[in-house]
Design a protein around this motif. Structure first.
Motif, PDB file in Angstrom:
ATOM      1  N   ILE A 292       0.686  -1.182  -0.225  1.00 54.27           N
ATOM      2  CA  ILE A 292       0.043   0.100   0.002  1.00 54.27           C
ATOM      3  C   ILE A 292       0.889   1.234  -0.059  1.00 54.27           C
ATOM      4  CG2 ILE A 292      -1.787  -1.328   1.160  1.00 54.27           C
ATOM      5  CD1 ILE A 292      -1.076   0.054   3.697  1.00 54.27           C
ATOM      6  N   ALA A 293       0.224   2.397  -0.372  1.00 52.50           N
ATOM      7  CA  ALA A 293       1.266   3.714  -0.501  1.00 52.50           C
ATOM      8  C   ALA A 293       0.718   4.456   0.817  1.00 52.50           C
ATOM      9  CB  ALA A 293       0.854   4.367  -1.894  1.00 52.50           C
ATOM     10  N   LEU A 294       1.501   5.230   1.390  1.00 53.66           N
ATOM     11  CA  LEU A 294       1.108   6.119   2.460  1.00 53.66           C
ATOM     12  C   LEU A 294       1.517   7.536   2.182  1.00 53.66           C
ATOM     13  CD1 LEU A 294       2.967   3.907   5.490  1.00 53.66           C
ATOM     14  CD2 LEU A 294       0.411   4.107   4.806  1.00 53.66           C
ATOM     15  N   PRO A 295       0.863   8.440   2.988  1.00 54.08           N
ATOM     16  CA  PRO A 295       1.154   9.813   2.600  1.00 54.08           C
ATOM     17  C   PRO A 295       2.550  10.398   3.150  1.00 54.08           C
ATOM     18  CG  PRO A 295      -0.378   9.614   4.486  1.00 54.08           C
ATOM     19  CD  PRO A 295      -0.096   8.421   3.681  1.00 54.08           C
ATOM     20  N   GLU A 296       3.232  10.951   2.451  1.00 50.48           N
ATOM     21  CA  GLU A 296       4.754  11.290   2.705  1.00 50.48           C
ATOM     22  C   GLU A 296       4.606  12.115   4.194  1.00 50.48           C
ATOM     23  OE1 GLU A 296       6.813  13.677  -0.195  1.00 50.48           O
ATOM     24  OE2 GLU A 296       6.587  12.090  -1.797  1.00 50.48           O
ATOM     25  N   GLU A 297       3.545  13.061   4.277  1.00 41.16           N
ATOM     26  CA  GLU A 297       3.433  13.668   5.526  1.00 41.16           C
ATOM     27  C   GLU A 297       2.556  12.933   6.522  1.00 41.16           C
ATOM     28  OE1 GLU A 297       5.121  16.167   6.667  1.00 41.16           O
ATOM     29  OE2 GLU A 297       6.279  16.453   4.345  1.00 41.16           O
ATOM     30  N   ARG A 298       2.984  12.371   7.484  1.00 41.87           N
ATOM     31  CA  ARG A 298       2.165  11.609   8.684  1.00 41.87           C
ATOM     32  C   ARG A 298       2.698  11.607  10.138  1.00 41.87           C
ATOM     33  NH1 ARG A 298       5.010   7.612   5.238  1.00 41.87           N
ATOM     34  NH2 ARG A 298       6.630   6.749   6.240  1.00 41.87           N
ATOM     35  N   GLY A 299       1.799  11.597  10.964  1.00 41.90           N
ATOM     36  CA  GLY A 299       1.981  11.888  12.371  1.00 41.90           C
ATOM     37  C   GLY A 299       2.160  10.646  13.032  1.00 41.90           C
ATOM     38  N   TYR A 300       2.357   9.414  12.370  1.00 44.38           N
ATOM     39  CA  TYR A 300       2.506   7.997  13.056  1.00 44.38           C
ATOM     40  C   TYR A 300       3.758   7.383  12.445  1.00 44.38           C
ATOM     41  CZ  TYR A 300      -0.150   7.120   8.871  1.00 44.38           C
ATOM     42  OH  TYR A 300      -0.810   6.893   7.629  1.00 44.38           O
ATOM     43  N   GLN A 301       4.277   6.499  13.209  1.00 43.22           N
ATOM     44  CA  GLN A 301       5.245   5.788  12.841  1.00 43.22           C
ATOM     45  C   GLN A 301       5.079   4.263  12.939  1.00 43.22           C
ATOM     46  OE1 GLN A 301       8.144   7.385  11.476  1.00 43.22           O
ATOM     47  NE2 GLN A 301       7.151   9.384  11.762  1.00 43.22           N
ATOM     48  N   THR A 302       4.062   3.954  13.403  1.00 43.38           N
ATOM     49  CA  THR A 302       3.917   2.327  13.761  1.00 43.38           C
ATOM     50  C   THR A 302       2.464   1.841  12.866  1.00 43.38           C
ATOM     51  OG1 THR A 302       2.830   2.588  15.560  1.00 43.38           O
ATOM     52  CG2 THR A 302       5.256   2.276  15.721  1.00 43.38           C
TER      53      THR A 302
END
Length: 443
Positions: A371-381
């Protein structure tokens, strides 16, 4: 036969132009630069042609067009007439022999032009782009200089068409991270690198995109010594911990004094010396939790002890980061003797679903699930991903859907998501689970 040999020569010349065009355009500039630095003949000329593709392509197109016109005109006028006369000599009516001869010659020349003049040279150029580009570049450079006026006119005319279309600027050559991943995957399929090497390269790329809070040991999992708790408490922690370096706090983790070497403290205990944690503590660098992981690696190299204390923007202690944390981000978690039953971050089940640990780095989860994730995100897990989607802490058995996957909370450890079950939406049994949150993934 002389006429046929001349036509065949023109077809071969067309093939040389076609091969040169595709070889120079397909050649990787990084490889050409390396070959030029190594002194490969023709590499510098090929690189110069690749740097100005507009003029080079104009020159090649002039050559191909001229050769095509000459081959068509000569084959029709000479070979067509000869073949028509030969067919008439066989008894065919003159009114039909000449058109038939002309048609047969056109068909033959077209066939040779497609196979010998286009397809075979281009396929060869794709297989050996850099080597052939170096071989043909000197001759193509001379032809480009001879045809410079016509080439300039065609190139300028093409630029004008692009300006009219609103696309005046040529895109700059750049290699993206996705290009690197695709290249590494292709190298693995070709057997150039091993699967382990591909995973390590992918880990390095992931590390380059992670902030330090994505690799640190969080505050709740840090073994630390309290300088105010007395020698007995320090002894108990030294006996219990598996770590060789421990942070020291003055009563709490919000007042860190530094880092001590467990070996030095044990040596002092064996020698019967009193423990003085304040004296033994060495200064450790303090880094913000938003710092890049690779920047922290440079900080650890220069530090007195290779342990960094991570603080947030308000100055609160968030955790520690060590070279082992950074190494595990590249090669994966290491199972220590002290933790033989440490869980794997992701386990594939027979039905195609995945059992995920909540602490699994979200970029590794994205790679596993595709899956693709947004570059700017506030989580790491993975747990943080589910919390961002749900907007609250789901209960055991609740689920969310995001990015084409169905994430069900299997186990909670207090207020922390410990286990997740990820299934493709088409295979997920959603009626039994209630969706927790309806908005799109945050971040």
């Amino acid at each position: 036969m002389l006429d046929f040999a001349l036509v065949l020569l023109l077809v071969l010349l067309n093939g040389v132009f076609a091969l040169s065009e595709l070889a120079v355009v397909s050649a990787r500039r990084s490889r050409l630069r390396a070959m030029a630095a190594a002194g490969r003949p023709g590499a510098s000329a090929a690189l110069a042609l690749a740097e100005e593709p507009g003029r080079f392509l104009s020159t090649v197109q002039i050559g191909i067009t001229l050769v095509g016109v000459l081959a068509g005109a000569f084959s029709g006028a000479a070979l067509g007439g000869h073949l028509g006369a030969w067919l008439a000599g066989l008894g065919l009516p003159p009114g039909g022999a000449e058109p038939l001869g002309f048609g047969l010659v056109v068909a033959l020349v077209t066939y040779l032009s497609i196979v010998v003049g286009e397809l075979a040279p281009k396929r060869l150029a794709l297989r050996h782009a850099e080597a052939l580009a170096c071989a043909v570049a000197p001759a193509m450079t001379i032809i480009s200089r001879i045809a410079a006026p016509a080439g300039w006119l065609l190139d300028a005319s093409t630029d004008l068409v692009f300006r009219l279309l609103g696309r005046a600027e040529a895109p700059q050559e750049r290699v993206t991270e996705d290009d690197l991943r695709a290249l590494v995957a292709e190298a693995e399929l070709a057997g150039t690198i091993e699967a382990t090497e591909r995973r390590m390269i992918a880990g390095v790329l992931r590390l380059g995109n992670r902030p330090v809070r994505g690799v640190m040991t969080p505050r709740g999992e840090v073994d630390w010594l309290d300088a105010t708790a007395g020698e007995a408490a320090a002894r108990a922690m030294l006996m219990r911990t598996a770590h060789s370096r421990l942070p020291v706090g003055e009563g709490s983790t919000e007042a860190m004094l530094g880092v001590v070497q467990a070996r030095e403290l044990l040596s002092a205990l064996l020698a019967g010396q009193p423990l003085d944690l304040r004296v033994a503590a060495r200064q450790a660098p303090v880094v913000p939790d938003t710092a890049d992981a690779l920047d922290v690696l440079a900080t650890l190299r220069a530090a007195e002890v290779p342990v960094a204390l991570v603080h947030d923007e308000h100055g609160h202690f968030e955790g520690i980061v060590t070279p082992t944390d950074l190494t595990e981000a590249i090669i994966g978690a290491l199972r220590s003797d002290a933790e033989p039953d440490e869980e794997l971050p992701a386990v594939r089940r027979e039905d195609g679903s995945w059992l995920l640990a909540g602490w699994m780095p979200v970029d590794e989860m994205a790679e596993v699930l595709g899956i693709a994730l947004p570059e700017e995100r506030g989580y790491q897990t993975a747990a943080g991903f589910v919390l961002a989607v749900a907007g609250r802490l789901p209960r055991v058995g609740e689920a969310v859907e995001a990015r084409g996957w169905h994430f069900e909370v299997v186990d909670l450890d207090g207020r922390r998501i410990d286990k997740l079950l990820a299934s493709p939406v088409r295979a997920a049994v959603a009626p039994a689970a209630r969706r927790a949150g309806s908005g799109p993934p945050a971040g």
